[in-house]
Design an enzyme around this catalytic site. Structure first.
Site, PDB file in Angstrom:
ATOM      1  N   THR A  39      39.361 -12.376  14.722  1.00  0.00           N
ATOM      2  CA  THR A  39      39.091 -12.040  16.124  1.00  0.00           C
ATOM      3  C   THR A  39      38.635 -10.587  16.163  1.00  0.00           C
ATOM      4  OG1 THR A  39      40.799 -13.554  16.875  1.00  0.00           O
ATOM      5  CG2 THR A  39      40.070 -11.881  18.435  1.00  0.00           C
ATOM      6  N   LYS A  88      36.030 -16.406  23.158  1.00  0.00           N
ATOM      7  CA  LYS A  88      37.450 -16.139  22.873  1.00  0.00           C
ATOM      8  C   LYS A  88      37.982 -15.021  23.788  1.00  0.00           C
ATOM      9  CE  LYS A  88      41.086 -15.213  19.913  1.00  0.00           C
ATOM     10  NZ  LYS A  88      42.106 -16.038  19.416  1.00  0.00           N
TER      11      LYS A  88
HETATM   12  P1  NAD Z   1      47.269 -11.136   8.755  1.00  0.00           P
HETATM   13  O1  NAD Z   1      47.402  -9.651   8.873  1.00  0.00           O
HETATM   14  O2  NAD Z   1      48.464 -11.958   8.492  1.00  0.00           O
HETATM   15  O3  NAD Z   1      46.170 -11.484   7.626  1.00  0.00           O
HETATM   16  C1  NAD Z   1      45.006 -10.743   7.394  1.00  0.00           C
HETATM   17  C2  NAD Z   1      44.846 -10.635   5.883  1.00  0.00           C
HETATM   18  O4  NAD Z   1      43.563 -10.059   5.581  1.00  0.00           O
HETATM   19  C3  NAD Z   1      45.901  -9.732   5.229  1.00  0.00           C
HETATM   20  O5  NAD Z   1      46.655 -10.502   4.286  1.00  0.00           O
HETATM   21  C4  NAD Z   1      45.075  -8.628   4.546  1.00  0.00           C
HETATM   22  O6  NAD Z   1      45.625  -8.213   3.307  1.00  0.00           O
HETATM   23  C5  NAD Z   1      43.752  -9.345   4.359  1.00  0.00           C
HETATM   24  N1  NAD Z   1      42.594  -8.469   4.145  1.00  0.00           N
HETATM   25  C6  NAD Z   1      42.182  -7.401   4.885  1.00  0.00           C
HETATM   26  N2  NAD Z   1      41.045  -6.894   4.375  1.00  0.00           N
HETATM   27  C7  NAD Z   1      40.727  -7.662   3.298  1.00  0.00           C
HETATM   28  C8  NAD Z   1      39.661  -7.651   2.348  1.00  0.00           C
HETATM   29  N3  NAD Z   1      38.679  -6.748   2.422  1.00  0.00           N
HETATM   30  N4  NAD Z   1      39.648  -8.592   1.384  1.00  0.00           N
HETATM   31  C9  NAD Z   1      40.642  -9.523   1.286  1.00  0.00           C
HETATM   32  N5  NAD Z   1      41.677  -9.581   2.154  1.00  0.00           N
HETATM   33  C10 NAD Z   1      41.721  -8.667   3.140  1.00  0.00           C
HETATM   34  O7  NAD Z   1      46.560 -11.592  10.118  1.00  0.00           O
HETATM   35  P2  NAD Z   1      46.530 -13.080  10.731  1.00  0.00           P
HETATM   36  O8  NAD Z   1      47.673 -13.264  11.667  1.00  0.00           O
HETATM   37  O9  NAD Z   1      46.275 -14.052   9.633  1.00  0.00           O
HETATM   38  O10 NAD Z   1      45.224 -12.966  11.651  1.00  0.00           O
HETATM   39  C11 NAD Z   1      43.911 -12.921  11.096  1.00  0.00           C
HETATM   40  C12 NAD Z   1      42.907 -12.883  12.228  1.00  0.00           C
HETATM   41  O11 NAD Z   1      43.089 -14.042  13.056  1.00  0.00           O
HETATM   42  C13 NAD Z   1      43.064 -11.663  13.146  1.00  0.00           C
HETATM   43  O12 NAD Z   1      41.785 -11.196  13.489  1.00  0.00           O
HETATM   44  C14 NAD Z   1      43.819 -12.221  14.338  1.00  0.00           C
HETATM   45  O13 NAD Z   1      43.552 -11.502  15.542  1.00  0.00           O
HETATM   46  C15 NAD Z   1      43.273 -13.634  14.404  1.00  0.00           C
HETATM   47  N6  NAD Z   1      44.175 -14.614  15.044  1.00  0.00           N
HETATM   48  C16 NAD Z   1      45.499 -14.627  14.719  1.00  0.00           C
HETATM   49  C17 NAD Z   1      46.344 -15.551  15.330  1.00  0.00           C
HETATM   50  C18 NAD Z   1      47.821 -15.595  14.981  1.00  0.00           C
HETATM   51  O14 NAD Z   1      48.575 -16.289  15.688  1.00  0.00           O
HETATM   52  N7  NAD Z   1      48.276 -14.927  13.932  1.00  0.00           N
HETATM   53  C19 NAD Z   1      45.831 -16.461  16.270  1.00  0.00           C
HETATM   54  C20 NAD Z   1      44.466 -16.460  16.542  1.00  0.00           C
HETATM   55  C21 NAD Z   1      43.639 -15.513  15.928  1.00  0.00           C
END
Ligand code: NAD
Length: 308
Positions: free
Chosen positions: A100, A175
């Site tokens: 997002t 979104k």
């Molecule tokens: P998270 O922080 O658990 O996971 C993100 C991952 O990306 C981390 O493990 C981090 O180490 C990794 N990362 C960052 N840069 C990287 C790179 N260059 N190469 C490889 N890995 C890398 O976050 P999440 O909860 O999984 O959310 C991810 C996205 O989804 C966000 O943008 C969030 O807003 C969106 N989202 C989350 C939810 C939710 O309920 N958690 C719901 C809808 C949307």
């Protein structure tokens, strides 16, 4: 034809999403900067690559699931000595970003990918970790028709509702608009319950009226901010998310950015962004976003005392 998929960002959402791609028979190589995330995804059956560029160089499709826009753009272009994904990929690789991020960042990422000889789409999701695990996410996709046609069967392995919203950035636009409705409506529903409490109205009575009248909305009938009327809502488990306050604050921040960029005079959307930022900066970051009702109730007690 079997497509090779590199899945980068195996966090709360990306790990189970990649696992669903594997379960659907796709050829997946995952990678995360965090060793713990790699281990967790491996335990779900996701093969882990030695490095992001190694996974990307062998892929037809690259999916990213990162925290924010800067992570996407930095990963695409490279940072310091770290090589960028766009340079590592074979010409014509389809980049799908499901993080997002701001609409402007999504369009920048798209343009960078196309300038490097690739194809790109934004495809953010809703449905949370529960939807990611169950493969029932909703995807909002932005990009060209032929790229969407390639992406569709891949997204269907991770979600149950896939909407092509238009060209580049329009998945993120959908979104941000949806979540602005959600943030504003949750505040409105919560304010109404606190007002009802002050007036002596029971939660059940207000719910029975509003859920069958013009106040009906998802924030009331599915994610009801008071315990009781909707037994599955987070209010019944002490506001364990669900959809965390920190994520609502983030999404409304993106909405506020889009409002500023477009000059839209959205007083409620802007105020909702401030209210959820304050909630997340307090103790609401890891609570369900419906916990905003407790903030409203607390502030109402203080102002009542102030008035007496
Ligand atoms: P998270 O922080 O658990 O996971 C993100 C991952 O990306 C981390 O493990 C981090 O180490 C990794 N990362 C960052 N840069 C990287 C790179 N260059 N190469 C490889 N890995 C890398 O976050 P999440 O909860 O999984 O959310 C991810 C996205 O989804 C966000 O943008 C969030 O807003 C969106 N989202 C989350 C939810 C939710 O309920 N958690 C719901 C809808 C949307």
């Amino acid at each position: 034809m079997t497509l090779s998929i590199a899945f980068l960002g195996l966090g709360h959402m990306g790990g189970p999403m990649a696992a669903n791609l594997v379960a659907a028979g796709h050829d997946v190589a995952g990678f995360d900067l965090s060793a713990a995330a790699n281990d967790a995804a491996r335990a779900l059956g996701v093969p882990i690559a030695k490095a992001a560029v190694a996974a990307v160089a062998a892929a037809d499709v690259v999916i990213t699931m990162f925290p924010a826009g800067r992570h996407v753009i930095e990963a695409y272009t490279g940072r310091g000595a770290a090589p960028g994904l766009l340079a590592a990929a074979r010409p014509g690789t389809l980049f799908i970003d499901s993080s997002t991020i701001a609409v402007d960042d999504a369009r920048t990422a798209h343009d960078l990918a196309v300038a490097a000889g690739h194809r790109a789409m934004d495809a953010p999701v809703s449905g949370g970790v529960v939807g990611a695990e169950a493969g029932t996410l909703a995807f909002m996709a932005g990009g060209a028709d032929d790229d969407f046609a390639v992406a569709l069967p891949i997204l269907q392995a991770m979600g149950k509702r896939i909407v092509h919203c238009g060209g580049s950035g329009l998945g993120q636009a959908a979104k941000v608009c949806n979540n602005m409705i959600l943030g504003v409506s949750m505040i409105a529903v919560s304010e109404a319950f606190v007002l009802g409490e002050k007036l002596g109205l029971s939660h059940e009575a207000l719910f029975d009226v509003a859920s069958n009248a013009s106040g009906q909305c998802w924030a009331l009938t599915t994610n009801c901010p008071v315990p009781g009327p909707v037994p599955t809502s987070p209010a019944n488990r002490d506001y364990t998310p669900g959809f965390a306050g920190a994520l609502m604050a983030k999404d409304l921040g993106l909405a506020a950015e889009a409002l500023a960029a477009t000059g839209v005079h959205a007083e409620l959307g802007s105020l909702a962004s401030l209210i959820y930022r304050r909630f997340a900066d307090g103790d609401g970051a890891s609570a369900d976003f419906s916990g905003i009702i407790n903030d409203i109730r607390d502030r109402s007690q203080h102002s009542e005392q102030g008035a007496s």
